[in-house]
Design an enzyme around this catalytic site. Structure first.
Site: not given
Ligand code: 4NP
Length: 151
Positions: A8, A10-12, A5, A120
């Site tokens: 790294n 939240c989703r992945s 994602c 997201d």
């Molecule tokens: P992820 O979520 O891609 O599912 O881990 C996010 C975590 C952090 C950010 C964006 C999405 N960020 O912009 O910092």
């Protein structure tokens, strides 16, 4: 199997946790990891809301640490699974010419959900993480079934 994602955190990591549970249930021997295309959270544990939703289903992801995708991942992993189209596009641009890794979108493996992203949840509320968990478990189950079917 590498799940990717943006951050790294939240989703992945949740996709990694859900897939580890599936391969454990099916007694498969598969190398599993997750990574982000971005570097903002490198070295950090998963978002506390992601940890909470995993814990709710009996899975501890507190020891996971965020890392960024690197060129060697395209040689080390036979399958790299993106959580949304932007990250899939980034992976397609990054893929070294000599790398055999098959790139896909997680929900492409789920009948009827072709092309759909795992949204997201980072900027939303806790219910976003419940949706993320539902999506990644659906995707992980479909992927694990596909692995069994392909031998
Ligand atoms: P992820 O979520 O891609 O599912 O881990 C996010 C975590 C952090 C950010 C964006 C999405 N960020 O912009 O910092």
């Amino acid at each position: 199997m590498l799940f990717v994602c943006l951050g790294n955190i939240c989703r992945s990591p949740l996709a990694e946790a859900a897939f580890r549970r599936e391969i454990g249930r099916l007694d498969l021997d598969v190398e599993v990891d997750s990574a982000g295309t971005g570097n903002w959270h490198v070295g950090e544990p998963p978002d506390s809301r992601a940890q909470a939703v995993a814990r709710k289903y009996g899975i501890d992801i507190s020891t996971y640490r965020a890392r960024q995708v690197k060129p060697d991942d395209f040689r080390r992993f036979s399958h790299i699974v993106a959580l949304d189209r932007d990250n899939l596009a980034t992976l397609q641009r990054m893929r070294p010419n000599d790398a055999a890794a098959e790139l896909s979108l997680l929900l492409d493996h789920v009948p009827g959900r072709h092309g759909q992203p795992v949204a997201d949840p980072y900027f939303g509320g806790d219910d976003g993480f419940a949706i993320t968990w539902a999506d990644v478990t659906t995707g992980a189950e479909a992927l694990a079934k596909r692995l069994v079917a392909s031998g």
